[in-house]
Structure formats: structure tokens, C-alpha cells
Design a protein around this motif. Structure first.
Motif, short mmCIF file in Angstrom:
data_model
loop_
_atom_site.label_atom_id
_atom_site.label_comp_id
_atom_site.label_asym_id
_atom_site.label_seq_id
_atom_site.Cartn_x
_atom_site.Cartn_y
_atom_site.Cartn_z
N VAL A 117 -14.23 -38.79 14.40
CA VAL A 117 -15.29 -39.43 15.20
C VAL A 117 -16.49 -38.51 15.31
O VAL A 117 -16.37 -37.29 15.21
N LYS A 118 -17.64 -39.11 15.52
CA LYS A 118 -18.84 -38.32 15.73
C LYS A 118 -18.75 -37.60 17.06
O LYS A 118 -18.28 -38.16 18.05
N GLY A 119 -19.24 -36.35 17.05
CA GLY A 119 -19.20 -35.53 18.26
C GLY A 119 -20.56 -35.35 18.89
O GLY A 119 -20.72 -34.56 19.83
N GLY A 120 -21.58 -36.04 18.36
CA GLY A 120 -22.92 -35.93 18.93
C GLY A 120 -23.82 -35.02 18.13
O GLY A 120 -23.39 -34.27 17.25
N ASP A 121 -25.10 -35.08 18.47
CA ASP A 121 -26.09 -34.23 17.81
C ASP A 121 -25.85 -32.76 18.12
O ASP A 121 -25.52 -32.40 19.26
N LEU A 122 -26.06 -31.91 17.13
CA LEU A 122 -26.03 -30.47 17.35
C LEU A 122 -27.31 -30.01 18.06
O LEU A 122 -27.33 -28.98 18.73
N GLY A 123 -28.38 -30.80 17.90
CA GLY A 123 -29.66 -30.42 18.48
C GLY A 123 -30.57 -29.72 17.50
O GLY A 123 -31.71 -29.38 17.82
N VAL A 124 -30.08 -29.51 16.29
CA VAL A 124 -30.80 -28.79 15.25
C VAL A 124 -31.19 -29.76 14.14
O VAL A 124 -30.35 -30.50 13.65
N GLU A 125 -32.46 -29.74 13.78
CA GLU A 125 -32.91 -30.59 12.67
C GLU A 125 -32.76 -29.85 11.36
O GLU A 125 -33.19 -28.70 11.23
N GLY A 126 -32.12 -30.50 10.41
CA GLY A 126 -31.89 -29.87 9.11
C GLY A 126 -32.80 -30.44 8.04
O GLY A 126 -33.02 -31.64 7.99
N HIS A 127 -33.31 -29.57 7.21
CA HIS A 127 -34.13 -30.03 6.08
C HIS A 127 -33.93 -29.10 4.90
O HIS A 127 -33.93 -27.87 5.04
N ILE A 128 -33.75 -29.70 3.73
CA ILE A 128 -33.64 -28.96 2.46
C ILE A 128 -34.81 -29.37 1.59
O ILE A 128 -35.27 -30.52 1.63
N GLY A 129 -35.31 -28.43 0.81
CA GLY A 129 -36.40 -28.76 -0.10
C GLY A 129 -36.59 -27.68 -1.15
O GLY A 129 -35.80 -26.73 -1.25
N TRP A 130 -37.62 -27.85 -1.95
CA TRP A 130 -38.02 -26.84 -2.94
C TRP A 130 -39.19 -26.06 -2.35
O TRP A 130 -40.15 -26.66 -1.86
N TYR A 131 -39.11 -24.75 -2.45
CA TYR A 131 -40.12 -23.90 -1.83
C TYR A 131 -40.59 -22.80 -2.78
O TYR A 131 -39.83 -22.35 -3.64
N VAL A 132 -41.82 -22.39 -2.57
CA VAL A 132 -42.40 -21.23 -3.24
C VAL A 132 -42.98 -20.32 -2.16
O VAL A 132 -43.28 -20.78 -1.06
N PRO A 133 -43.15 -19.04 -2.46
CA PRO A 133 -43.77 -18.16 -1.46
C PRO A 133 -45.23 -18.52 -1.24
O PRO A 133 -45.92 -18.97 -2.16
N LYS A 134 -45.68 -18.35 -0.02
CA LYS A 134 -47.05 -18.73 0.34
C LYS A 134 -48.09 -17.97 -0.49
O LYS A 134 -49.13 -18.53 -0.85
N TYR A 135 -47.81 -16.71 -0.79
CA TYR A 135 -48.80 -15.94 -1.55
C TYR A 135 -49.04 -16.54 -2.93
O TYR A 135 -50.14 -16.45 -3.46
N TYR A 143 -34.43 -23.45 -3.98
CA TYR A 143 -33.80 -24.32 -2.98
C TYR A 143 -33.84 -23.57 -1.65
O TYR A 143 -33.43 -22.43 -1.57
N TRP A 144 -34.32 -24.24 -0.61
CA TRP A 144 -34.49 -23.54 0.67
C TRP A 144 -34.29 -24.54 1.80
O TRP A 144 -34.40 -25.75 1.59
N TRP A 145 -34.04 -24.06 2.99
CA TRP A 145 -33.69 -24.98 4.07
C TRP A 145 -34.09 -24.43 5.44
O TRP A 145 -34.39 -23.26 5.62
N GLN A 146 -34.08 -25.33 6.39
CA GLN A 146 -34.27 -25.04 7.80
C GLN A 146 -33.18 -25.78 8.56
O GLN A 146 -32.96 -26.96 8.26
#
Length: 312
Positions: free
Chosen positions: A106-124, A206-209
Motif C-alpha cells: 500500500v502507499k505510505g504517503g508522500d515523502l515530501g521530496v520532489e524528484g526529477h531526473i534529466g540530462w545536465y551539463v555544467p553551467k560554465y 544523467y543527473w537528478w534532484q
């Protein structure tokens, strides 16, 4: 995210010989709880704090077993695990089977953390080459990302093999001239990113938050086609980017029903991305043990966690 453990930061306690989660504990509920713990450090941070509170506040014995999402859902179904604190919706088939059909999980509820995966490059790099922020331009820039391992293609620094990823499929289906180099483990990926970042070299990864290292490095996301529900099914035909989602907890159904105070605390556990990143940084960045990191966070955040305690 379905993420081997970050820098060996978590010492897992093995399950008992019978392997079954113990929830038969009388009126007060479970006296022993077994967590399925995915290998990425953020997931370890969740369990470290939950375990410390269960042990110190409720006198509950806590076992931790490292297993990523596919195995974790099987363990929740069989009763070999009571809860997983952070799920990234990486095993929809198992979720449908155990949650919707068998109703053993069963679902135990939200962890409270938003997850996101994507492709990233360094800002510089993005500052000098803003066109990199649209995936359609990656082939024009592939030479900047070539390495000895990627040959005449650009290198894409991939995630650990157990993480949920569609990178090979995205590269193939969009005819991108890149080769995925798997990192093997979160710790190895972070180490390689730190090396490249300090050398100011271009890289695509590949990077995430949530990710504690975002406080130390500046990364910019490459725009992929927008995610829509079902666009990554079947996986082999994926052309869309990754979903942004509220991370979920899941519990063994018997534990959720009969686990008493222990189950209530797990259900009530809800913190922020910043909270998780703070504990994760202490573990992976500052080389603290998960137990010490949890104790430090708990000592400084009573107003947050006291709301999770069962009402007597």
C-alpha cells in the motif's frame, strides 16, 4: 530512481534467517521494522533518520536491507520488508501487480521530496554554448564531449546500472551521436563529475534532484521532449524526457494495518528536499556515519520530526 551504494556509506543489517518482517507485536504494533533501502545516498538519509527515531522514541528494533526498487517491491509483497521510504515510480509493472491487483503493498504517503531526473551539463559550458540546452543541437557539439572511451561519438556519463534510465533509448531514438558510459555506482559518478568540473571540462550526464552535490556545483538542464503519461512505455520506444514527481513511500499491507506506532511514524514521515540533502551531504560529503548524521539532524530539527510521532 531505481540508484552500488554511495561510497559505502551504509552498513546494512541482514535479515533474520526466516527473512519475514515481524509485525505481530500486540496492542502497540510492530517492535521490529525492516526497511528496504535503495543504494543512493538520499534514500539512505531517509532511513537513517526514520530508524533513529523508531529506535530512540518508540524502542523499535530496525533492520536495514539494501535493495533497489524491483527487489524492494518483491520484498514488500512477501513480507520480507516492511517499508521503502523513497520510490521513484521505476517499476510500474510491480506497482500495478502488488498495489492495485494483489493489494499486498500500500502507499505510505508522500515523502515530501520532489524528484526529477534529466540530462545536465555544467553551467560554465552552457554559458559559452547556450545552444547545448536543446537536445536537437547535441550532435553539432559532439566533438566537445568525445573521450578515449567514446571513440568518434560524444560521451554521455550514465547512471549506475540499477537506476531508472532511458538514456540509451533516447540517444538511439533521437539519432544522437553519443555513447553512454555507465558510471557503475553513484559514488563513482559523483567522483568523475567532480574531477571534470574542477578541470572545467565539458560533460553531459544523467543527473537528478534531490542531490546534495547541487549545493557545490552549478549544472544546467538540457531540454528533452516533454514528459507525458505513458510516453516511456514501452521503454524501447522512449523519446520523451523524465517525469518530475513527488517521491512516495510504500508499506507492506500487513505492516500498514497492524504495525501500530511504528507504522504511523513511517506514514507521518515527511520532510523537504533541503532536509534530505542536508543529511545526505553529511553522509557522502562529510564522511559522517548515517547514524551520526541522523542524530545531528534530529537534534537540530525537533519541530519537524515531533509531528511524525504517533499521537498517544
Amino acid at each position: 530512481m531505481s540508484l552500488v551504494a554511495g561510497a559505502g556509506v551504509l552498513g546494512m543489517v541482514a535479515l533474520s534467517a526466516c527473512g519475514a518482517a515481524k509485525t505481530d507485536a500486540g496492542a502497540d504494533g510492530a517492535k521490529e521494522v525492516t526497511f528496504a533501502v535503495p543504494s543512493w545516498v538520499g534514500a539512505q538519509a531517509n532511513v537513517a533518520v526514520a530508524a533513529k527515531l523508531l529506535e530512540d522514541e518508540l524502542d523499535v528494533t530496525v533492520n536495514q536491507k539494501q535493495m533497489d526498487e524491483p527487489v524492494a517491491f518483491d520484498a514488500l509483497n512477501s513480507g520480507k520488508a516492511d517499508a521503502i521510504m523513497e520510490d521513484w515510480a521505476g517499476v510500474p509493472d510491480k506497482e500495478k501487480l502488488y498495489v492495485e491487483q494483489k493489494k499486498t503493498v500500500v502507499k505510505g504517503g508522500d515523502l515530501g521530496v520532489e524528484g526529477h531526473i534529466g540530462w545536465y551539463v555544467p553551467k560554465y559550458y552552457a554559458d559559452k554554448h547556450p545552444e547545448v540546452l536543446d537536445y536537437k543541437n547535441l550532435n553539432k557539439l559532439k566533438d566537445d564531449f568525445k573521450t578515449s572511451e567514446s571513440g568518434d561519438k560524444g560521451q554521455f556519463l550514465g547512471a549506475a546500472p540499477s537506476y531508472t534510465s532511458y538514456d540509451k533509448e533516447l540517444i538511439a531514438n533521437h539519432k544522437l551521436d553519443f555513447k553512454v558510459l555507465p558510471s557503475g555506482a553513484e559514488a563513482a559518478q559523483l567522483k568523475e563529475i567532480q574531477r571534470l568540473y574542477q578541470a572545467k571540462k565539458p560533460f553531459l550526464t544523467y543527473w537528478w534532484q534531490p542531490q546534495w552535490m547541487n549545493a557545490q556545483i552549478k549544472m544546467v538542464e538540457v531540454k528533452l521532449p516533454e514528459y507525458t503519461e505513458g510516453c516511456n512505455e514501452p521503454k524501447e520506444q522512449t523519446k520523451c524526457g523524465y517525469e518530475t514527481l513527488m517521491l512516495q513511500k510504500y508499506l507492506n499491507a500487513d505492516f500498514a494495518k497492524d504495525g501500530g506506532a511504528a507504522a504511523e511514524l513511517v506514514k507521518n514521515f515527511e520532510w523537504t528536499t533541503e532536509d534530505q540533502n542536508e543529511v545526505a551531504k553529511m553522509i557522502a560529503g562529510d564522511d559522517m556515519s548515517p547514524e551520526d548524521a541522523a542524530a545531528k539532524w534530529i537534534a537540530e530539527n525537533k519541530s519537524t520530526w515531533e509531528k511524525w510521532l504517533p499521537k498517544s
